[in-house]
Design an enzyme around this catalytic site. Structure first.
Site, PDB file in Angstrom:
ATOM      1  N   GLU A 113      63.259  55.149 -41.698  1.00  0.00           N
ATOM      2  CA  GLU A 113      62.392  54.476 -40.754  1.00  0.00           C
ATOM      3  C   GLU A 113      62.837  53.023 -40.590  1.00  0.00           C
ATOM      4  O   GLU A 113      63.084  52.319 -41.568  1.00  0.00           O
ATOM      5  CB  GLU A 113      60.941  54.539 -41.242  1.00  0.00           C
ATOM      6  CG  GLU A 113      59.966  53.616 -40.556  1.00  0.00           C
ATOM      7  CD  GLU A 113      59.892  53.827 -39.048  1.00  0.00           C
ATOM      8  OE1 GLU A 113      59.782  52.818 -38.323  1.00  0.00           O
ATOM      9  OE2 GLU A 113      59.973  54.997 -38.591  1.00  0.00           O
ATOM     10  N   ARG A 134      44.984  57.305 -33.657  1.00  0.00           N
ATOM     11  CA  ARG A 134      46.405  57.593 -33.872  1.00  0.00           C
ATOM     12  C   ARG A 134      46.880  57.190 -35.269  1.00  0.00           C
ATOM     13  O   ARG A 134      47.647  57.916 -35.908  1.00  0.00           O
ATOM     14  CB  ARG A 134      47.240  56.900 -32.794  1.00  0.00           C
ATOM     15  CG  ARG A 134      48.726  57.214 -32.831  1.00  0.00           C
ATOM     16  CD  ARG A 134      49.433  56.651 -31.622  1.00  0.00           C
ATOM     17  NE  ARG A 134      49.160  57.440 -30.434  1.00  0.00           N
ATOM     18  CZ  ARG A 134      49.906  58.450 -30.009  1.00  0.00           C
ATOM     19  NH1 ARG A 134      50.978  58.810 -30.701  1.00  0.00           N
ATOM     20  NH2 ARG A 134      49.609  59.118 -28.920  1.00  0.00           N
ATOM     21  N   ARG A 183      44.922  49.689 -21.691  1.00  0.00           N
ATOM     22  CA  ARG A 183      44.307  50.368 -22.838  1.00  0.00           C
ATOM     23  C   ARG A 183      43.271  49.459 -23.496  1.00  0.00           C
ATOM     24  O   ARG A 183      43.431  48.237 -23.518  1.00  0.00           O
ATOM     25  CB  ARG A 183      45.355  50.750 -23.889  1.00  0.00           C
ATOM     26  CG  ARG A 183      46.349  51.811 -23.449  1.00  0.00           C
ATOM     27  CD  ARG A 183      47.262  52.168 -24.615  1.00  0.00           C
ATOM     28  NE  ARG A 183      48.328  53.075 -24.259  1.00  0.00           N
ATOM     29  CZ  ARG A 183      48.254  54.404 -24.333  1.00  0.00           C
ATOM     30  NH1 ARG A 183      47.132  54.958 -24.764  1.00  0.00           N
ATOM     31  NH2 ARG A 183      49.283  55.163 -24.001  1.00  0.00           N
ATOM     32  N   ASP A 216      59.763  62.471 -28.778  1.00  0.00           N
ATOM     33  CA  ASP A 216      60.059  61.601 -27.644  1.00  0.00           C
ATOM     34  C   ASP A 216      61.549  61.404 -27.422  1.00  0.00           C
ATOM     35  O   ASP A 216      61.976  61.111 -26.302  1.00  0.00           O
ATOM     36  CB  ASP A 216      59.391  60.236 -27.829  1.00  0.00           C
ATOM     37  CG  ASP A 216      57.912  60.245 -27.478  1.00  0.00           C
ATOM     38  OD1 ASP A 216      57.420  61.293 -27.006  1.00  0.00           O
ATOM     39  OD2 ASP A 216      57.245  59.212 -27.669  1.00  0.00           O
ATOM     40  N   ALA A 245      52.169  64.242 -28.527  1.00  0.00           N
ATOM     41  CA  ALA A 245      52.120  64.469 -29.971  1.00  0.00           C
ATOM     42  C   ALA A 245      52.222  65.955 -30.286  1.00  0.00           C
ATOM     43  O   ALA A 245      52.942  66.360 -31.205  1.00  0.00           O
ATOM     44  CB  ALA A 245      50.835  63.885 -30.550  1.00  0.00           C
TER      45      ALA A 245
END
Length: 438
Positions: A36, A111, A202, A320, A333
């Protein structure tokens, strides 16, 4: 490495990458490493939704009880509302024109909490942080791959899975190398994401702030809403045990789909006035809700052109990186989780060995690429329809059922059935190769 049949490197620790790592950790003979780029696992955005076919996967992974604890409500399999579609682009009260029902309804989460369930299920020692992939090399088709990271370290693996998002480094190198090798220059056309023509605002709102003057609960606290209007729509639904409402307000220029947006960051803060001006003249139910968002953020929404391939030898794309899509079917997702489930099922199968990894990845592509691309296209098309820019325009009696048909893919297959189909394809292709060698 005793007893390990191959090593899997997962580049990217988002929902898809972590789901794959957790699913593969069920196989003790597969060594898994997650690389990551950030200093910790994290997700941007607030809400995430899944449908019943994704819940089926979570149950097969043994994680359904963990996810049930953080859902908007405990999923019990009963029929529920997917979305309540309402015409809202007028100052007087709007009205429903379509109600989409689903088993389980629309299952919603915060999320960050959603990602945390996968993080908690990850075995110790699998995750490596601060590992931004720069490139990978493979000296021969049958040997290992070497990964080069921005911190000047390297790692080796037998299979690389690019879960590194819409701006995927793995996708870029894979398509560039394949284009150079085959002369298919059109592959380069699929590397960079393109603008959908949509900008979204958002925000999160505590449910108790949405009560009206009479103390009645706003309808979106209970029901996922889709407020529709010309070239704009607003999605809202509760998360975190119905304590918070997630709001996504979209405004679009369909003629600009496929173009490159300006160079400004994709996500920025904006003023409440900008948001309210955008929806000036909409029904009070929408305007009152938007007034509760004090600090909205503005997002420029991109997606990928449908890819012609997800794999190359022992490199694969997932989530993605393979099919980044607009959010209009709440499927991003779920599609990443489905990728992970089927790829893990193939890699864990007895027919998959170090020697047969390329065929296993082709089986993954055979099953996942058609549906991934179908949902990518359908998600964009659905957004166009919500904003009365599709073939049905604003003929609501025709538009409602047409929107409903956009969801048919949810019922046409099952993830378990697709995983079994992928294994059959793999076994048959290996058998055909043996016959051909004879």
């Amino acid at each position: 490495m005793s007893g390990v049949k191959f090593r899997v490197a997962i580049c990217g620790g988002g929902i898809g990458g972590l789901c794959l790592a957790v699913a593969l950790s069920r196989h003790p003979n597969i060594k898994v490493e997650v690389y990551e780029a950030a200093a910790r696992f994290k997700e941007i955005g607030a809400g995430v939704m899944i449908w019943s076919r994704t819940w089926e996967i979570l149950a097969h992974l043994g994680l359904d009880s963990n996810f049930a604890e953080i859902a908007h409500a405990i999923p019990d399999g009963s029929d529920g509302v997917g979305f309540d579609y309402r015409k809202s682009d007028q100052p007087m009260e709007g009205h429903r024109f379509y109600l989409f029902h689903r088993p389980y309804g629309c299952i919603r989460f915060h999320r960050a909490h959603f990602l945390d369930v996968f993080v908690d299920a990850l075995p110790d020692g699998v995750a490596h942080f601060g590992k931004r992939l720069l490139s990978y090399t493979q000296n021969n088709l049958h040997g290992p791959l070497e990964l080069q990271f921005s911190d000047n370290t390297t790692a080796r693996c037998d299979i690389l899975v690019g879960c590194d998002g819409i701006k995927s480094i793995v996708r870029k190198q894979m398509l560039e190398e394949k284009a150079a090798k085959t002369g298919q220059g059109e592959l380069l056309h699929h590397i960079d994401p393109v603008w959908t023509g949509t900008v979204i605002y958002r925000g999160l709102i505590p449910v108790d702030r949405l009560n009206n003057r009479d103390g009645l609960e706003h309808r979106t606290a209970e029901t996922p809403m889709m407020y529709c209007g010309k070239s704009k729509h607003v999605v809202s639904y509760s998360i975190s045990r119905r304590s918070i409402v997630n709001v996504v307000a979209c405004t679009s220029h369909p003629e600009l789909e496929g173009t490159v947006a300006c160079d400004e960051p994709w996500v920025v803060e904006c003023t409440q006035k900008e948001l309210l001006d955008c929806y000036d003249g909409w029904e009070p139910e929408v305007v009152d809700m938007l007034k509760c968002i004090e600090k909205p953020t503005r997002w420029v929404i991109h997606h990928l052109r449908p890819l012609p391939t997800y794999v190359s030898n022992k490199v694969a794309l997932l989530g993605d990186a393979a099919h980044a899509m607009s959010p209009h079917q709440g499927a991003g997702a779920g599609q990443a989780i489905e990728d992970a489930f089927i790829l893990a099922h193939l890699l864990g199968h007895q027919a998959t060995s170090l020697a047969t990894l390329p065929q296993a990845l082709l089986a993954y592509e055979h099953v996942r690429l058609p549906l991934g691309n179908h949902v990518l296209r359908g998600s964009y098309e659905s957004g166009v329809m919500y904003e009365f820019n599709g073939p049905q325009t604003d003929e609501l009696q025709v538009l409602g059922p047409a929107i409903g048909r956009q969801w048919n893919w949810l019922n046409e297959t099952t993830p378990v059935g697709e995983a079994e189909r992928a294994v059959r394809w793999l076994v048959e292709s290996l058998q055909a190769a043996v016959v051909e060698e004879r």
